[in-house]
Design a protein around this motif. Structure first.
Motif, short mmCIF file in Angstrom:
data_model
loop_
_atom_site.label_atom_id
_atom_site.label_comp_id
_atom_site.label_asym_id
_atom_site.label_seq_id
_atom_site.Cartn_x
_atom_site.Cartn_y
_atom_site.Cartn_z
N LYS A 171 -1.72 5.74 -2.61
CA LYS A 171 -2.27 7.10 -2.59
C LYS A 171 -1.84 7.85 -3.85
CE LYS A 171 -2.55 11.34 0.13
NZ LYS A 171 -2.17 12.02 1.41
N MET B 18 -9.42 1.60 -1.53
CA MET B 18 -9.29 3.06 -1.49
C MET B 18 -10.63 3.75 -1.63
SD MET B 18 -6.00 3.68 -1.12
CE MET B 18 -5.74 5.38 -1.62
N ASN B 19 -11.61 3.08 -2.24
CA ASN B 19 -12.96 3.63 -2.38
C ASN B 19 -13.95 2.46 -2.42
OD1 ASN B 19 -15.27 4.44 -4.60
ND2 ASN B 19 -14.84 6.08 -3.13
N GLY C 245 0.78 -1.24 0.00
CA GLY C 245 0.00 0.00 0.00
C GLY C 245 0.80 1.28 0.00
N GLU D 50 -6.84 -3.40 -4.37
CA GLU D 50 -6.27 -2.22 -3.74
C GLU D 50 -7.08 -0.97 -4.08
OE1 GLU D 50 -2.91 -5.18 -4.11
OE2 GLU D 50 -4.65 -4.55 -5.29
#
Length: 619
Positions: free
Chosen positions: A131, A194-195, A127, A190
């Protein structure tokens, strides 16, 4: 004289490329697709995608540690950088000043930053880079166009700014749809974390529909499609290979996926139908990488999704399209250049290797190995698909090469039975190569030059006698075989020595054990008479250290080491150094100011028959 030679070579290689030719309705891809049962012959799409992911994960896990670290370092750098903006003024520069570099540099930097991050996440899966990945991915999904200004003449409005009512597909669009498709498949979990509403996946699907599916299926006048009877070029194979990959990996709607694949088959056949019968690329060796080099990506993908039902190995023309690249190779990175080709070319190693693999062509595989020695493929990665396509080339940590042959080859060195050893892509046991040409290089005293002699190759000196040049000095009983666990090479190299060597047989057997990551060299010889002790030579540019009886360790500047184990009860070790001439910039640029020769000298006299083993391993 040079101009005549170059011209004759061009004609000989290209054949009827230089003559007028008519398109032939070969339709090889369509016929192979139909013979395999069409879509009914395909693997279940989820099985194909799962296998693709497993293959990627396996290859990533097998990457040498130094390559992993190099790629992670690049990802770390990209993780700390901001995102560059693509400006309308940069689009317009192509029209106002003719400059395309400013836009393409900005565009490439943004894409490469995303690629570096994705590769870092695939390698670590922790991870760290997610971002920034979603930031970069969202920026790219938000771009009004993925087109490049230089190709906007495709749109009806002409070059300038992209027309929102006519999305077009060009080279960069196809590369981006392929990249986005791979990200969707490999980082789906992944992205969803994140959403949790799944908007990243939903947005990817939306953009693939708008930028790929709809324009691809509804516009017939893209010149590269070839649907108007026009001749096509590298844009066809380049774009279609990316589109096929995106369809197979990311288009979930079965009907849409089949429509895209069908159209790509019809279009890629237009590319092949225009090719001359001898496989010559009239765009030159530089563009071969995007013409034939992308065609092989397409062929491999279609073969894989068919579960092996589609086999290209007997198609002569497709094979010839691949072999073109080594036929126009002169030496090093020099190629016969014409059209827009450069005189200096670095072919994509993975494309060369894929041809060798698909068509069972050992020459292409060997050429791929040669190309790989000239470039570090992982240092210039610009797309995820290129990186994944090259993984099979990166995974070997310990590599050997050996040759049989004769001592009467073009630009010959007396080196029958020579081999080299690399560790993680770096040389340890070497072939020195050729220095700066002098008036001796191609004259009668050629073999007085030290680097041409067998005693400065990884070959034995028998009874004090080196190998000799001439067509009669050959290796015999040459055997090469490979299994899942081993690669083996053997040859009787006695024939490379003149009668003064008094050698009856000298059988060299080399085994590369993939599991143990070792190379074993077994020399089995028989003399007619004993005159002088046997000398077995090993050439290196690295300093050596005898750490214990029977073990010599080579260490490079990065502290990577290779252990060479020998029979200390049989041999003494002697090391001598050759200082390279200061004027010989070719060799000095490669190896530094000197190279070293490690020689195992047989302690025993009057021995007519013997076998000894030398083993290379990572200490």
């Amino acid at each position: 004289m040079f101009k005549v030679i170059a011209f004759c070579l061009t004609v000989g290689v290209l054949g009827n490329v230089c003559a007028h030719r008519v398109v032939e309705d070969r339709d090889y891809v369509l016929k192979a697709f139909q013979a395999a049962g069409g879509f009914d012959g395909f693997q279940d799409i989820q099985v194909f995608r799962d296998n693709y992911k497993k293959s990627v994960d396996k290859s990533l896990a097998e990457l040498p540690a130094n390559i992993k670290q190099f790629l992670i370092t690049k990802a770390d750098k990209s993780n700390g950088e901001g995102w560059v903006s693509k400006l309308a003024s940069q689009y317009l520069e192509f029209v106002t000043t003719g400059n395309r570099v400013h836009f393409e540099t900005t565009d490439t930097n943004r894409r490469v930053q995303l690629v570096n991050l994705v590769i870092g996440e695939l390698l670590t899966r922790n991870g760290t880079y997610m971002k920034q990945i979603v930031n970069g991915l969202w920026l790219i999904l938000e771009e009004s166009s993925w087109e490049t200004p230089a190709h906007m003449n495709i749109q009806k409005a002409g070059p300038g700014l992209p027309d929102p009512e006519q999305p077009i597909i060009d080279l960069r669009v196809s590369e981006m749809v392929s990249t986005v498709a791979i990200i969707k498949l490999l980082l789906r979990e992944e992205l969803t974390k994140m959403n949790k509403q799944g908007m990243f996946i939903k947005r990817i699907d939306h953009e693939l529909k708008q930028r790929l599916i709809l324009p691809y299926l509804n516009y017939d006048d893209y010149f590269w499609l070839g649907l108007k009877g026009n001749k096509v070029n590298n844009h066809n194979s380049w774009i279609n290979s990316n589109i096929l990959r995106a369809a197979l990996l990311a288009i979930d709607d079965r009907t849409a996926r089949h429509q895209v694949v069908n159209r790509s088959i019809y279009s890629i056949d237009k590319f092949i139908n225009w090719y001359p019968r001898d496989g010559g690329c009239d765009e030159g060796p530089t563009y071969w990488g995007w013409a034939g080099g992308r065609l092989v990506d397409y062929l491999e993908l279609l073969g894989d999704v068919s579960g092996g039902k589609i086999d290209w190995s007997t198609n002569k023309l497709l094979d010839l399209i691949g072999t073109f690249i080594y036929k126009v190779h002169i030496a090093d990175n020099r190629y016969v250049n014409f059209a827009d080709a450069h005189a200096v070319v670095e072919p994509e190693q993975s494309a060369v290797y894929k041809y060798g693999h698909l068509f069972k062509d050992e020459t292409m595989k060997h050429f791929a190995a040669y190309v790989g020695q000239r470039e570090d493929n992982y240092e210039s990665v610009k797309s995820v698909s290129d990186f994944l396509g090259s993984l099979s080339i990166f995974v070997s940590t310990l590599v050997s090469y050996a040759r049989g042959g004769t001592n009467d080859e073009s630009h010959n060195h007396n080196d029958v039975g020579n081999y080299i050893v690399y560790v993680s892509g770096k040389p340890f046991i070497i072939d020195v190569g050729v220095g700066v040409y002098t008036n001796e290089t191609f004259a009668k005293d050629r073999y007085k030059i030290w680097s041409m002699q067998s005693q400065w190759h990884n070959c034995p000196t028998i009874n004090g006698v080196m190998q000799k040049n001439g067509k009669q000095y050959v290796a015999r009983d040459v055997v090469y075989k490979t299994t899942a666990d081993t690669v083996e090479f053997s040859a009787d190299i006695a024939g490379a020595y003149p009668s003064e060597a008094a050698v009856k047989s000298y059988k060299r057997h080399i085994v590369f054990d993939r599991k143990l990551n070792t190379i074993t060299v077994r020399d089995d010889y028989e003399l007619k008479k004993w005159l002088k002790p046997l000398n077995a030579h090993f050439i290196t540019h690295l300093k050596s250290e005898t750490r214990s009886a029977g073990s010599v360790v080579l260490t490079d500047a990065d502290n990577t080491r290779l252990a060479m184990k020998y029979e200390s009860d049989v041999f003494d070790v002697v090391v001598d150094t050759h200082v390279i001439d200061k004027e010989d910039t070719l060799l000095r640029d490669v190896w530094g100011d000197s190279v070293h020769r490690i020689t195992l000298v047989d302690k025993q006299s009057d021995k007519l028959k013997s076998t000894f083993v030398t083993t290379f391993s990572l200490p």
